[in-house]
Structure formats: C-alpha cells, structure tokens
Write a protein that holds these residues in place. Structure first.
Motif, PDB file in Angstrom:
ATOM      1  N   PRO A  19      -0.730 -18.780 -30.202  1.00  0.00           N
ATOM      2  CA  PRO A  19      -0.001 -17.664 -29.586  1.00  0.00           C
ATOM      3  C   PRO A  19       0.754 -16.905 -30.666  1.00  0.00           C
ATOM      4  O   PRO A  19       1.426 -17.512 -31.504  1.00  0.00           O
ATOM      5  N   LEU A  20       0.636 -15.588 -30.661  1.00  0.00           N
ATOM      6  CA  LEU A  20       1.307 -14.757 -31.669  1.00  0.00           C
ATOM      7  C   LEU A  20       1.892 -13.533 -30.967  1.00  0.00           C
ATOM      8  O   LEU A  20       1.146 -12.642 -30.539  1.00  0.00           O
ATOM      9  N   ALA A  21       3.217 -13.512 -30.857  1.00  0.00           N
ATOM     10  CA  ALA A  21       3.874 -12.388 -30.183  1.00  0.00           C
ATOM     11  C   ALA A  21       3.561 -11.089 -30.911  1.00  0.00           C
ATOM     12  O   ALA A  21       3.628 -11.013 -32.139  1.00  0.00           O
ATOM     13  N   MET A  44       3.630 -15.130 -26.220  1.00  0.00           N
ATOM     14  CA  MET A  44       4.570 -15.822 -25.320  1.00  0.00           C
ATOM     15  C   MET A  44       5.094 -14.794 -24.309  1.00  0.00           C
ATOM     16  O   MET A  44       5.390 -13.651 -24.649  1.00  0.00           O
ATOM     17  N   GLN A  73       0.875 -18.571 -22.428  1.00  0.00           N
ATOM     18  CA  GLN A  73       2.077 -19.253 -22.920  1.00  0.00           C
ATOM     19  C   GLN A  73       3.331 -18.591 -22.348  1.00  0.00           C
ATOM     20  O   GLN A  73       3.531 -17.386 -22.497  1.00  0.00           O
ATOM     21  N   ASN A 102       6.494 -22.518 -24.389  1.00  0.00           N
ATOM     22  CA  ASN A 102       6.998 -22.315 -25.740  1.00  0.00           C
ATOM     23  C   ASN A 102       8.335 -23.029 -25.915  1.00  0.00           C
ATOM     24  O   ASN A 102       9.325 -22.666 -25.282  1.00  0.00           O
ATOM     25  N   LYS A 144       4.249 -26.264 -26.979  1.00  0.00           N
ATOM     26  CA  LYS A 144       4.261 -26.021 -28.430  1.00  0.00           C
ATOM     27  C   LYS A 144       5.688 -26.198 -28.928  1.00  0.00           C
ATOM     28  O   LYS A 144       6.612 -25.582 -28.393  1.00  0.00           O
ATOM     29  N   HIS A 172       4.246 -27.483 -34.736  1.00  0.00           N
ATOM     30  CA  HIS A 172       4.315 -26.619 -35.917  1.00  0.00           C
ATOM     31  C   HIS A 172       5.264 -27.328 -36.888  1.00  0.00           C
ATOM     32  O   HIS A 172       6.440 -27.514 -36.584  1.00  0.00           O
ATOM     33  N   ARG A 174       7.140 -26.893 -39.244  1.00  0.00           N
ATOM     34  CA  ARG A 174       8.355 -26.334 -39.854  1.00  0.00           C
ATOM     35  C   ARG A 174       9.485 -26.532 -38.852  1.00  0.00           C
ATOM     36  O   ARG A 174       9.263 -26.420 -37.643  1.00  0.00           O
ATOM     37  N   SER A 203      -0.287 -26.955 -35.926  1.00  0.00           N
ATOM     38  CA  SER A 203      -0.069 -25.578 -36.362  1.00  0.00           C
ATOM     39  C   SER A 203       0.767 -25.601 -37.634  1.00  0.00           C
ATOM     40  O   SER A 203       1.630 -26.456 -37.797  1.00  0.00           O
ATOM     41  N   ASP A 205       0.416 -23.401 -41.684  1.00  0.00           N
ATOM     42  CA  ASP A 205      -0.314 -23.290 -42.951  1.00  0.00           C
ATOM     43  C   ASP A 205      -1.803 -23.586 -42.801  1.00  0.00           C
ATOM     44  O   ASP A 205      -2.384 -24.318 -43.604  1.00  0.00           O
ATOM     45  N   VAL A 206      -2.427 -23.012 -41.789  1.00  0.00           N
ATOM     46  CA  VAL A 206      -3.889 -23.127 -41.684  1.00  0.00           C
ATOM     47  C   VAL A 206      -4.465 -21.869 -42.334  1.00  0.00           C
ATOM     48  O   VAL A 206      -4.581 -20.825 -41.704  1.00  0.00           O
ATOM     49  N   ALA A 226      -3.060 -19.147 -37.103  1.00  0.00           N
ATOM     50  CA  ALA A 226      -2.062 -18.115 -36.825  1.00  0.00           C
ATOM     51  C   ALA A 226      -2.155 -17.030 -37.908  1.00  0.00           C
ATOM     52  O   ALA A 226      -3.085 -16.217 -37.879  1.00  0.00           O
ATOM     53  N   ARG A 227      -1.243 -17.075 -38.906  1.00  0.00           N
ATOM     54  CA  ARG A 227      -1.307 -16.027 -39.933  1.00  0.00           C
ATOM     55  C   ARG A 227      -2.597 -16.088 -40.728  1.00  0.00           C
ATOM     56  O   ARG A 227      -3.072 -15.071 -41.234  1.00  0.00           O
TER      57      ARG A 227
HETATM   58  C1  LIG Z   1       3.958 -12.711 -35.777  1.00  0.00           C
HETATM   59  C2  LIG Z   1       4.061 -14.105 -35.202  1.00  0.00           C
HETATM   60  C3  LIG Z   1       4.225 -14.253 -33.834  1.00  0.00           C
HETATM   61  C4  LIG Z   1       4.315 -15.539 -33.276  1.00  0.00           C
HETATM   62  N1  LIG Z   1       4.439 -15.678 -31.931  1.00  0.00           N
HETATM   63  C5  LIG Z   1       4.418 -16.924 -31.376  1.00  0.00           C
HETATM   64  C6  LIG Z   1       4.431 -17.078 -29.961  1.00  0.00           C
HETATM   65  O1  LIG Z   1       4.436 -16.100 -29.186  1.00  0.00           O
HETATM   66  N2  LIG Z   1       4.428 -18.356 -29.462  1.00  0.00           N
HETATM   67  C7  LIG Z   1       4.402 -19.463 -30.283  1.00  0.00           C
HETATM   68  O2  LIG Z   1       4.388 -20.589 -29.797  1.00  0.00           O
HETATM   69  N3  LIG Z   1       4.366 -19.325 -31.626  1.00  0.00           N
HETATM   70  C8  LIG Z   1       4.355 -18.100 -32.174  1.00  0.00           C
HETATM   71  N4  LIG Z   1       4.264 -17.957 -33.532  1.00  0.00           N
HETATM   72  C9  LIG Z   1       4.052 -19.158 -34.373  1.00  0.00           C
HETATM   73  C10 LIG Z   1       2.561 -19.375 -34.636  1.00  0.00           C
HETATM   74  O3  LIG Z   1       1.866 -19.654 -33.436  1.00  0.00           O
HETATM   75  C11 LIG Z   1       2.331 -20.534 -35.623  1.00  0.00           C
HETATM   76  O4  LIG Z   1       2.816 -21.725 -35.043  1.00  0.00           O
HETATM   77  C12 LIG Z   1       3.037 -20.308 -36.959  1.00  0.00           C
HETATM   78  O5  LIG Z   1       2.786 -19.003 -37.450  1.00  0.00           O
HETATM   79  C13 LIG Z   1       2.648 -21.353 -37.993  1.00  0.00           C
HETATM   80  O6  LIG Z   1       1.321 -21.244 -38.372  1.00  0.00           O
HETATM   81  P1  LIG Z   1       0.874 -20.544 -39.792  1.00  0.00           P
HETATM   82  O7  LIG Z   1       1.780 -21.119 -40.882  1.00  0.00           O
HETATM   83  O8  LIG Z   1      -0.558 -20.981 -39.948  1.00  0.00           O
HETATM   84  O9  LIG Z   1       1.068 -19.087 -39.620  1.00  0.00           O
HETATM   85  C14 LIG Z   1       4.243 -16.696 -34.115  1.00  0.00           C
HETATM   86  C15 LIG Z   1       4.079 -16.519 -35.504  1.00  0.00           C
HETATM   87  C16 LIG Z   1       3.993 -15.252 -36.043  1.00  0.00           C
HETATM   88  C17 LIG Z   1       3.799 -15.111 -37.533  1.00  0.00           C
END
Ligand SMILES: Cc1cc2nc3c(=O)[nH]c(=O)nc-3n(C[C@H](O)[C@H](O)[C@H](O)COP(=O)(O)O)c2cc1C
Length: 313
Positions: A19-21, A44, A73, A102, A144, A172, A174, A203, A205-206, A226-227
C-alpha cells in the motif's frame, strides 16, 4: 447488499505491491496486476472519511475487473470506527479479497489521531480491531506494522495479532521513529517468520530481485514491493524471469499514462509518469538530462516525446 468474496489464493506465497498513499491508485494497481504482481493494495483509506461519506475517500475504493487479488487497507483509531468503515466498503464494492489494517503509518497527521503506528502502543485496541473484522467478515485480515524498538516487543505484538485471528502480519523493519530513513531491519522479519510460520509478510528495502528472494528464503508468505517498484516498475516481471528492452518498457509506460489519464485526468497521470520515468531513467547511461527533462515536463505529450527520444539514444 454486496458481499466481499474470500479468496483462498491468498494462502500461497505472494509478490505484492505494498500500500502506498498517493501512489497505488486504480491505474497503478492495474499496471502492476498486468505486469507480474500477484496482489496489490489500495492506498490506506480513512474509515472516518468513509463513515462521513467523504466523496474523495470513496473515490479510493474504485476498482476494475483488470485487477488481480486486491486488499483494501483501512486505517482507524479503534474497532468501532474500523468496523463502521469496513461496512461502508462492503456496501459499495465486492472486489476486495482481503481487509488490511494499517498499524504502520508514522506520519503525525495519522498518529495524532491514534491511527497507524500509534496503535503499536495499544495492543488491546489492535487486538479488538482484528477481532471486530474477523467476527463480521468472512475474509482474510492482513495487518501491516512497524518493527518495535526491541525484537521481543515486535514478536509479542505479532503474537497478539495472531491470537486475535489476523491471517497475515506484514512487518516493515523500520521503527516508526525512523519513518522512511535508514536501513530496514531484515533480521526481525526473519525472526518473526521463524516464530510464526505462514503468517509473516515482509516490507522494507526491497530494491532488487535478490532482496525478494532473500525475504522468501526466511519463510515469508508475501513480499511487498514499495519504493523499489516505483524505481523499477518491471521488477515483478524480472522476478518471474521476464526481461524487456527499453523501447518496450517505454511503450508500456506510455500505455499506462493513457489509461491513468482516462481514469484520473492528465495531472494525476503526469505525476505518476514522472515517478516511474524518474526511477527508470535513473540507472540508464547518460540519462541525467533526459531524467531532468522528464521530471520537469508539463504534459503527457512532452514526457512521451522525452521518453521515446531516450529509447534511440
Ligand atoms: C509514498 C509512500 C506511501 C506509503 N503509504 C503507505 C500506506 O498507505 N500504507 C502502508 O501500510 N504503508 C505505506 N507506506 C510504506 C510502504 O508500504 C513500505 O512499507 C515502505 O515504503 C518500506 O518499503 P521500502 O523500503 O521497500 O520502500 C508508504 C511508503 C511510501 C514511500
């Protein structure tokens, strides 16, 4: 009333779009469904917004038949608002195959309302939220979370969620205090996967196919991009052994832009294209100027020309 439909395919290992807002809109989810993701997530979605009948919030529930498995989510401060929001989801949409909660978002505008990562401090509320969804819906519930400061606290929190009936817990690695900075702790994900077989998703650093394989080797049932998926929108396919040349990638992205415009208008389509183009051009040789031009372009036509130009360089 339309019923949400449970989907047993959620029981097998999955490569998912996290999920990525602001990012995992319908057009983006369709793109990843078409290009190798087994499962995607909505952004979310605020249960308070759904309960208030906020039209922008309801907009986020738009789905299409092109999508594969999809989890909605939700975020809420407690089980009552969560359940009320989830019931609103049920009224308008039958496509979701799982309900996500979330408990991970660290941003103050979310945590100050006791949502997202604030719930990591309230295991009793977190447990009640899972139980509320499990008692009302015949659907998998995916939670999550963030890693807590101490491994034992993270494992205890996962245990609380499992005891409440959660079908999946994504960690995640972190802490909430880290937000999106620093390295994700993969060791806590491994520990949790060993302690809770069949329950844990990963989740953090993939960025490469090897990162995906690494998390699966821990016993994770799902790995969420994600990123890394924004930086390389073709990573899902690469994981499955499918590689495309640059011309093909560009044409696929241009097709995506057309669909994104159709669904959400030129402005949002351009924002999404800039994200993907920025990532895609980052590592191709001599493309710094192309990248700068793509990221400052003001229309889809302009970015299309820049990207096509790049393919012949
Ligand atoms: C722009 C952005 C929006 C995000 N939105 C959500 C979200 O809506 N719900 C959620 O559970 N995590 C959200 N996350 C966290 C990601 O799902 C993911 O857990 C996090 O980026 C770590 O993965 P990465 O290091 O591979 O990017 C968001 C992260 C980013 C960068």
């Amino acid at each position: 009333m339309k019923l949400l439909t449970p989907n047993s395919s959620l029981l097998t290992p999955k490569l998912a779009l996290a999920p990525l807002a602001g990012v995992t809109t319908l057009a983006v989810r369709e793109f990843f469904s078409d290009h190798g993701a087994d499962l995607t997530h909505t952004e979310m979605i605020s249960c308070a917004g759904l309960v208030r009948d906020n039209s922008k919030t309801f907009d986020m529930l738009r789905t299409s038949s092109r999508e594969r498995d999809l989890i909605v989510q939700l975020f809420a401060p407690d089980e009552k608002i969560l359940l009320a929001g989830a019931m609103k989801v049920r009224e308008v949409c039958e496509r979701f195959c799982g309900l996500g909660i979330n408990m991970a978002c660290p941003m103050p505008k979310i945590t100050k309302n006791n949502c997202g990562a604030a719930l990591l401090k309230s295991p009793a509320t977190a447990s009640a939220m899972v139980k509320a969804l499990k008692s009302e819906f015949d659907l998998p519930v995916w939670v999550k979370i963030r890693k807590l400061e101490r491994d034992i606290d993270t494992l205890n929190f996962v245990e609380t969620l499992a005891a409440a009936g959660a079908d999946n817990v994504c960690i995640h690695g972190r802490t909430a205090a880290q937000r999106y900075e620093g390295l994700a702790d993969k060791n806590i994900v491994r520990l949790a996967a060993e302690n809770f077989p069949g329950l844990i998703s990963a989740s953090g650093d993939v960025k490469t196919v090897e990162d995906i394989q690494n998390y699966f080797s821990f016993g994770c049932v799902c790995v969420m991009l994600a990123r890394g998926a924004i930086a390389n929108p073709f990573m899902f396919e690469e994981f499955h052994g499918k590689f495309r040349d640059n011309d093909e990638r560009v044409e696929i992205l241009i097709k995506f832009a057309t669909r994104a415009k159709e669904l959400s208008g030129e402005h949002k389509a351009l924002v999404a294209m800039k994200r993907f183009a920025g990532g895609m051009l980052k590592f191709s040789q001599g493309s710094a100027e192309k990248r700068r031009l793509a990221c400052t372009s003001t229309s889809l036509d302009e970015i299309t020309k820049i990207l096509r130009g790049n393919t012949s360089s």
